[in-house]
Design an enzyme around this catalytic site. Structure first.
Site, mmCIF file in Angstrom:
data_model
loop_
_atom_site.group_PDB
_atom_site.id
_atom_site.type_symbol
_atom_site.label_atom_id
_atom_site.label_comp_id
_atom_site.label_asym_id
_atom_site.label_seq_id
_atom_site.Cartn_x
_atom_site.Cartn_y
_atom_site.Cartn_z
ATOM 1 N N LYS A 127 -3.882 3.378 -6.134
ATOM 2 C CA LYS A 127 -3.286 2.034 -6.188
ATOM 3 C C LYS A 127 -3.737 1.300 -4.921
ATOM 4 C CE LYS A 127 0.936 -0.472 -7.161
ATOM 5 N NZ LYS A 127 0.687 -1.561 -6.243
ATOM 6 N N CYS A 133 18.582 -23.556 23.094
ATOM 7 C CA CYS A 133 19.156 -24.844 23.509
ATOM 8 C C CYS A 133 20.593 -24.698 24.015
ATOM 9 C CB CYS A 133 19.088 -25.858 22.365
ATOM 10 S SG CYS A 133 20.227 -25.470 21.029
ATOM 11 N N ASP A 188 -4.282 -1.478 -2.154
ATOM 12 C CA ASP A 188 -3.374 -2.468 -1.596
ATOM 13 C C ASP A 188 -4.163 -3.735 -1.299
ATOM 14 O OD1 ASP A 188 -1.015 -3.438 -0.806
ATOM 15 O OD2 ASP A 188 -0.881 -2.315 1.067
ATOM 16 N N TYR A 191 -35.057 -6.825 3.059
ATOM 17 C CA TYR A 191 -34.092 -7.598 2.270
ATOM 18 C C TYR A 191 -34.123 -9.079 2.695
ATOM 19 C CZ TYR A 191 -29.569 -8.925 0.198
ATOM 20 O OH TYR A 191 -28.580 -9.534 -0.532
HETATM 21 S S1 IVH Z 1 -3.658 -1.817 -13.435
HETATM 22 C C1 IVH Z 1 -0.757 -3.897 -16.043
HETATM 23 N N1 IVH Z 1 -4.728 -0.314 -11.595
HETATM 24 O O1 IVH Z 1 -0.987 -3.188 -8.553
HETATM 25 C C2 IVH Z 1 -1.532 -3.023 -15.218
HETATM 26 N N2 IVH Z 1 -3.376 -2.151 -10.889
HETATM 27 O O2 IVH Z 1 1.887 -3.515 -8.896
HETATM 28 C C3 IVH Z 1 -1.691 -3.548 -13.831
HETATM 29 N N3 IVH Z 1 -3.221 -2.400 -8.464
HETATM 30 O O3 IVH Z 1 -1.071 -6.369 -10.026
HETATM 31 C C4 IVH Z 1 -3.035 -3.426 -13.359
HETATM 32 N N4 IVH Z 1 -4.504 -0.701 -7.938
HETATM 33 O O4 IVH Z 1 -2.829 -5.793 -8.268
HETATM 34 C C5 IVH Z 1 -3.948 -1.384 -11.843
HETATM 35 N N5 IVH Z 1 -5.759 1.097 -10.088
HETATM 36 C C6 IVH Z 1 -4.998 0.029 -10.332
HETATM 37 C C7 IVH Z 1 -4.440 -0.747 -9.295
HETATM 38 C C8 IVH Z 1 -3.623 -1.839 -9.623
HETATM 39 C C9 IVH Z 1 -3.787 -1.695 -7.473
HETATM 40 C C10 IVH Z 1 -2.316 -3.548 -8.279
HETATM 41 C C11 IVH Z 1 -2.594 -4.743 -9.151
HETATM 42 C C12 IVH Z 1 -1.317 -5.002 -9.885
HETATM 43 C C13 IVH Z 1 -0.325 -4.345 -8.993
HETATM 44 C C14 IVH Z 1 0.925 -3.988 -9.752
#
Ligand code: IVH
Length: 687
Positions: free
Chosen positions: A135, A428, A137, A51
């Site tokens: 979701k 202080c 972080d 690479y």
């Molecule tokens: S969808 C309107 N998908 O969560 C729909 N968001 O609390 C919002 N996030 O601003 C985006 N994982 O930064 C979506 N699988 C996921 C996500 C995700 C993390 C975050 C994103 C969003 C925040 C909302």
């Protein structure tokens, strides 16, 4: 044949042999393929040496034939320039946030709402499907591709406008710089930038070695890294991304599930855990499964996101101004552990706030060692009856600092005593004050060393005046040597240049850099200055709101408490704090001193990025828009060169109608003024 850039100079005019053009093309394809296999699929098929050799050869050829360099060449992932400030980017479709749920009952409630909205629109709910995802972080970003090339990337910002962080995003090797799809060429992708748990620990270890501040968690590390002004520094930190959203007009998109597959086809990184399910019970099963494996994942997640699969159904269900009604986040419960309180110490903040902090017997919780927890204030200590020697349950949610949830009284030592209310400042020794209707105690000695230190640290911090080279320890030294007594003295440091150069840990170069950074800070806008001067209760967002209502510091300092309180989102506590600041002779003197130095105390008009659809046209809004608040829509129109008005006349060019429009719609019709829907408005923005 690769196209040549329109550049001048001898090197650009020489003929390029076809063999070289072919070699460059092949090298790029191979490097891109290797990046994809390594960073997206996690299945490398060549070794590092091979690479590196390819990259070295490509750099060599591009040096010899600069006309061959293209923006999407893998050599262009790290830009050479350090930028001053990020440009703003207006999101064509706002980046909304998600509403949260914390238990199955709330998910069932969400499912019921979705079904009702669909039934009201006469949609057969038997076709309802959900897609469940992790979701992540991290930090949400938007990536814009035009003519198959990555042209712009931005942070979410306030959902409406964000920062242009294209150069920083280019350093993420899992983001393709160009795509190869026969039809999809112009599109937007959204996703979450994050840093793996392992990399976060490595970065913190290095920060510690360098004597720099460590990051609290991977999310803060990713956010901080994305905001660095030098993309070389960004490239040194392994940011990563998972994408979860695609928008394009090039083909008709029908299902979110298919979009995720399309994203994979376009070679974007998509997390593998997504799943299509048929009902809310299956959503629950998915959530339970993910919660079980959460700690084994190499990156942080804080829940699950549930989305309606059909894009048509999403549109029918619609959005509130803040979040979609067709999606919900299911947040995992915060992690808890028990430990013992060894001591309770008092901290003095930059505005004199006294915060009690519990010193704990160290425990591991959610991936890090915890030895302190905030107790917030003395009301909280009293309410929970927290004492030194107590065994307590602590919790770490999404927040940085852990908190004490409850005292396990059965383990309380028999001789324990209530924690006394504070009387004197621990730094202080001056008397403390507790304003009526406030829970906090304050040290009111403006020159308390802890306050001065905190004030200066806040003033120079990245989100305020961004003065580089004034770390915690240096500030402490400068205060103790008498060079700094208050904020304005920072701008007099140049008078002590020779003495500074002679100081330990300083040299000519670092003093020059510091003085340069101090001078540059004079260009910071009014709203940043307003935040930086550290008025009690004025955070970054509040400063922005205040600055947009008062065009300069004089109009603000003359404003009455009632007048400030009238502003939407500004409460009486803030209004009182502002007027008190300007009444106080020390506040007045600070502003006078900083004015003399040349800081900006006036609001500057926003730069206009003209759009022919909007330039010199007058718009009137009526009814509620789905994607924008009225203020957001007005700001957007004005930022594109248009005007806004609250009443319809013959001179009005467009009336934008939302739901439940008022009489302005009738007036527009009677005057023959063009009426457009929100959808048409968005269409105009896109053109
Ligand atoms: S969808 C309107 N998908 O969560 C729909 N968001 O609390 C919002 N996030 O601003 C985006 N994982 O930064 C979506 N699988 C996921 C996500 C995700 C993390 C975050 C994103 C969003 C925040 C909302």
């Amino acid at each position: 044949m690769l196209s040549k850039n329109n550049l001048s100079g001898d090197l650009f005019n020489q003929p390029i042999p076809d063999t070289i053009i072919k070699e460059v093309k092949l090298l790029r394809e191979k490097i891109n393929d290797a990046d994809y296999k390594y960073y997206v699929l996690a299945q490398p098929d060549i070794d590092d040496y091979e690479y590196d050799m390819m990259m070295k050869r490509l750099i060599e050829l591009e040096k010899l034939y600069p006309a061959l360099i293209t923006d999407d060449s893998p050599t262009q992932r790290v830009s050479g320039q350090v930028i001053d400030k990020f440009n703003s980017v207006t999101h064509t479709v706002p980046m909304l946030s998600l509403s949260n749920s914390y238990n199955f009952g709330e998910l069932v409630e969400f499912d019921r709402r979705v079904k009702t909205l669909l039934q009201e629109a006469e949609v057969d709910i038997n076709n309802l499907e959900y897609v469940c995802e992790l979701k992540f972080d991290g930090v949400a970003v938007s990536l814009i591709f035009e003519n198959s090339k990555f042209v712009r990337g931005a942070t979410r910002g306030d959902g409406f406008t964000g920062d242009d962080v294209t150069n920083n995003l280019k350093t993420i090797k899992s983001i393709p710089l160009s795509v190869n799809h026969p039809i999809i060429k112009n599109f937007e992708v959204r996703g979450e930038v994050f840093i793996k748990k392992k990399d976060f620990e490595k970065i913190n270890y290095e920060q510690e070695l360098l004597g720099e501040k460590t990051f609290a968690n991977p999310r803060n590390t990713a956010a901080g890294t994305l905001k660095l002004k030098d993309s070389k520094q960004v490239a040194a930190r392994p940011l990563d991304i998972f994408t979860y959203y695609l928008r394009t007009d090039d083909i008709e998109l029908k299902y979110h599930f298919e979009n995720l597959k399309l994203l994979k086809e376009l070679k974007f990184p998509v997390n593998t855990y997504y799943k299509k399910v048929n009902n809310i019970q299956e959503v629950k099963e998915y959530c339970d499964e993910i919660e079980k494996i959460r700690d084994t994942l190499p990156y942080e997640i804080d829940g699950v996101v549930v989305k309606v699969n059909s894009l048509k159904q999403q549109e029918i269900i619609g959005n509130t101004s803040k979040s979609p009604r067709w999606a919900i986040a299911y947040k995992f419960k915060a992690k808890q552990k028990t430990t013992k309180i060894k001591d309770i110490k008092l901290q003095v903040g930059r505005t004199g706030t006294i915060t009690p902090v519990a010193e704990l017997e160290p425990v591991f919780l959610a991936g890090s060692k915890i030895s302190r927890a905030t107790l917030h204030n003395f009301d909280e200590i009293k309410r929970k009856d927290i004492r030194v020697g107590d065994t307590v349950l602590i919790e770490k949610g999404g927040d940085v600092i852990p908190k004490v949830v409850e005292v396990l009284k059965e383990y309380r030592p028999p001789d324990s005593k209530e924690f006394p209310l504070p009387k004197k400042c621990p730094v202080c020794n001056s008397e403390l004050e507790k304003p009526e209707n406030e829970v906090n105690y304050y040290c009111i000695n403006y020159f308390c060393p802890a306050q001065v230190q905190g004030r200066i640290e806040h003033f120079v911090s990245r989100d305020a005046m961004d003065i580089r080279g004034l770390g915690e320890n240096i500030i402490e030294t400068l205060i103790s040597k008498g060079f700094i007594k208050d904020i304005a003295d920072i701008y007099k440091l140049k008078e002590h240049k020779e003495e500074l150069i002679k100081m330990e840990r300083f040299g000519e170069k670092s003093v020059n850099n510091l003085l340069k950074s101090i001078e540059e800070s004079k260009e910071k806008p009014y709203e940043k200055v307003l935040f930086a001067i550290g008025i009690r209760h004025i955070g970054e967002r509040t400063a922005k709101i205040i600055a947009s209502h008062f065009p300069d510091i004089d109009s603000l300092s003359n404003a009455t408490e009632e007048k400030i309180d009238e502003i939407y989102e500004i409460g009486p506590k803030i209004a009182k704090s502002i007027t008190e600041f300007f009444k106080d002779s020390k506040g007045k003197k600070l502003i006078e001193d900083l004015k003399k130095v040349g800081l900006k105390f006036q609001h500057e008009k926003k730069k206009i990025k003209e759009n022919e659809n909007f330039k010199n046209k007058t718009f009137v809004l009526t009814g509620t828009l789905e994607n924008y608040t009225r203020k957001q829509a007005e700001e957007l129109i004005e930022s594109l060169g248009g005007n806004t008005s609250s009443s319809v006349t013959r001179k009005t060019d467009f009336v934008i109608v939302g739901s439940d429009p008022g009489s302005k719609l009738e007036k527009a019709k009677s005057l023959g003024v063009k009426v457009i829907t929100e959808k048409e408005f968005i269409q105009m923005l896109k053109q």
